[in-house]
Design an enzyme around this catalytic site. Sequence first.
Site, PDB file in Angstrom:
ATOM      1  N   HIS A  40     -14.643 -15.307  12.912  1.00 30.62           N
ATOM      2  CA  HIS A  40     -13.458 -15.580  13.951  1.00 30.62           C
ATOM      3  C   HIS A  40     -13.545 -16.968  14.255  1.00 30.62           C
ATOM      4  CE1 HIS A  40     -12.917 -10.746  14.428  1.00 30.62           C
ATOM      5  NE2 HIS A  40     -12.192 -11.306  13.661  1.00 30.62           N
TER       6      HIS A  40
ATOM      7  N   LYS B 191      -4.497   2.554  18.135  1.00 30.14           N
ATOM      8  CA  LYS B 191      -5.747   2.197  17.400  1.00 30.14           C
ATOM      9  C   LYS B 191      -6.772   2.354  18.526  1.00 30.14           C
ATOM     10  CE  LYS B 191      -7.353  -1.559  14.621  1.00 30.14           C
ATOM     11  NZ  LYS B 191      -7.132  -2.846  14.095  1.00 30.14           N
TER      12      LYS B 191
ATOM     13  N   ARG C 271     -11.110 -13.618   3.618  1.00 32.23           N
ATOM     14  CA  ARG C 271     -12.414 -13.345   3.113  1.00 32.23           C
ATOM     15  C   ARG C 271     -12.476 -13.156   1.445  1.00 32.23           C
ATOM     16  NH1 ARG C 271     -13.416  -9.638   7.939  1.00 32.23           N
ATOM     17  NH2 ARG C 271     -11.416  -9.126   7.454  1.00 32.23           N
TER      18      ARG C 271
ATOM     19  N   SER D  22     -15.658  -7.411  11.750  1.00 27.09           N
ATOM     20  CA  SER D  22     -16.196  -6.611  12.973  1.00 27.09           C
ATOM     21  C   SER D  22     -16.416  -5.217  12.799  1.00 27.09           C
ATOM     22  CB  SER D  22     -14.776  -6.510  13.843  1.00 27.09           C
ATOM     23  OG  SER D  22     -14.490  -7.898  14.413  1.00 27.09           O
TER      24      SER D  22
END
Length: 158
Positions: free
Chosen positions: A17, A41, A90, A128
Amino acid sequence: MKKAVIPGSFDPVTNGHVDIIRRASRLFDEVVVLIGVNSSKKTLFTLSEREEMLRASLSGFPNVTVDSSSGLIVDYCLSHGAEYIVRGLRDAVDFSYEHELEINNRFLSERVETIYLSAGSDNLFVRSSSIREFLSYGVDVSSLVPEAVVEYLEKRRS
Ligand code: ADP
């Protein structure tokens, strides 16, 4: 003035990040790192913990601020004068997810453009969710997160 929003969960913020945020801070006059709040979430870190870790990690970037929102990212951009959303990629899995998100965001407003930055080679596998899993097994994650986050995790443990 060019202003960009970098949305995400940042649960917790990682080196990946910070790399994207650092590079965006050189491309735009102002960058807002926006923590998306989604009550359905479940996150490992609370909103204020994630805010605190982000602020501590980003103190060296004078044109970067941290905020949160439970609404649509595009609405946040429009009401805060940001014409760009920056996302990190990514791999191809990220691309197909991000591309769909971009199409949806463009449906909401054509005034907000999505810009992608590719992950640096050191961060291609930093995510993460892996860090959360490592933490649950007591694995040392200090090479994957900013120094300020390492300190924060240490403090929380003690
Ligand atoms: P994660 O995908 O790690 O759970 P977020 O949902 O907080 O992270 O993602 C916020 C943004 O940061 C997304 O655009 C995501 O693709 C990007 N991102 C996450 N990890 C990396 C990384 N290692 N390198 C580049 N971009 C990343």
